[in-house]
Enzyme design. Structure first.
Site: not given
Length: 275
Positions: A137-138, A157, A177-178, A180, A188, A218, A220
């Site tokens: 599990r690592r 990101c 983390r972010s 677009d 991605n 998000h 823009y």
């Protein structure tokens, strides 16, 4: 309509109808004319893609599949942080005069660490564990090295992958983390779906589920009308995805991956990019 189209439409509609704007805040990104690039967002979006059912590529518009693969291999196989090793120009805005993006992305995957079994970089450690410790599990990677952040031209990101073997099936979680939504979301998703297929095939496993966790999901401000127009496009069934029977992770090339019957709607017009 592909499952990726369904998820994308639901995410975008949720952001547009229920999202929170940051127009009352100072933001880092800027448009080419210097204006602040504000966003409307939803926090903590989690999407699940069953890779055994279909390949998660959008058909609402074309996703540049070969360029996705090229960037994926640039990071995970070449472990490069220099845009001169990349066929597309998606990273040019972040590169210095030498072509480097700093100690980011591929650089982090290529750093070697000492383990009880020997010295490995992060990619080779995943390959080793999938072969020798599949119940672990690592099995994970992380690009978010705080010690090197000041030497990265862009903080990562899509920053971590966690791999988990259930029976003969390889599943994975992509943490981002972010995101677009207009320019990067399906790019991605396709990349990391292919990565799961790659790791599974060379490890004698079946690709299972990709779970995509997005902290700040998000759109823009200048992308909002484009997204609304995109969501009105007709959609099509997902194409069939196949890979050449490659058994060495480092032997894959952009030509190793194929989409059969990829139909998509046309989406014209220049998309402004926030930097």
């Amino acid at each position: 309509m592909s499952r990726a189209d369904e998820i994308y439409r639901a995410n975008c509609l949720d952001i547009l109808e229920n999202g929170v704007w940051d127009t009352d805040r100072t933001v880092r990104p800027r448009w080419a004319d210097g204006a602040p690039a504000h966003t409307v967002k939803r926090f903590g979006v989690v999407n699940r893609y069953n890779l055994q059912t279909e390949f998660p590529i959008m058909t609402l518009r074309r996703t540049a599949f070969r360029n996705c693969i090229d960037e994926l291999l640039w990071i995970w196989q070449k472990k490069s942080n220099n845009v001169r090793d990349l066929a597309s120009h998606v990273w040019d805005s972040w590169a210095d005069e030498t072509g480097s993006i700093g100690k980011a992305y591929g650089y982090q995957l290529g750093v070697k660490y000492q383990f009880a079994e020997g010295e490995f970089d992060q990619v080779d450690r995943v390959l080793y564990d999938l072969q020798h410790n599949p119940t672990s599990r690592r099995i994970l990677t992380s690009l978010y090295n705080f010690q090197d952040l000041h030497e990265m031209h862009l903080y990562p990101c899509a920053y971590s992958m966690t791999f988990n073997v259930s029976g003969n099936t390889l599943n994975a979680i992509l943490n981002q983390r972010s995101q677009d939504m207009l320019t990067a979301n399906n790019w991605n998703v396709c990349q990391y779906a292919v990565l799961v297929h790659m790791f599974a095939q060379v490890s004698g496993l079946q690709a299972g589920e990709l779970v995509h966790v997005i902290a700040d999901c998000h759109i823009y401000d200048r992308h909002v009308p484009l997204v609304r127009r995109l969501l009105d496009n007709p959609a099509y069934p997902a194409p069939k995805f196949t890979m050449d029977p490659v058994t060495d992770f480092y032997a894959f090339t952009p030509d190793s991956f194929h989409l059969e019957g990829y139909r998509y709607s046309e989406f014209s017009g220049k998309i402004p990019v926030a930097i």
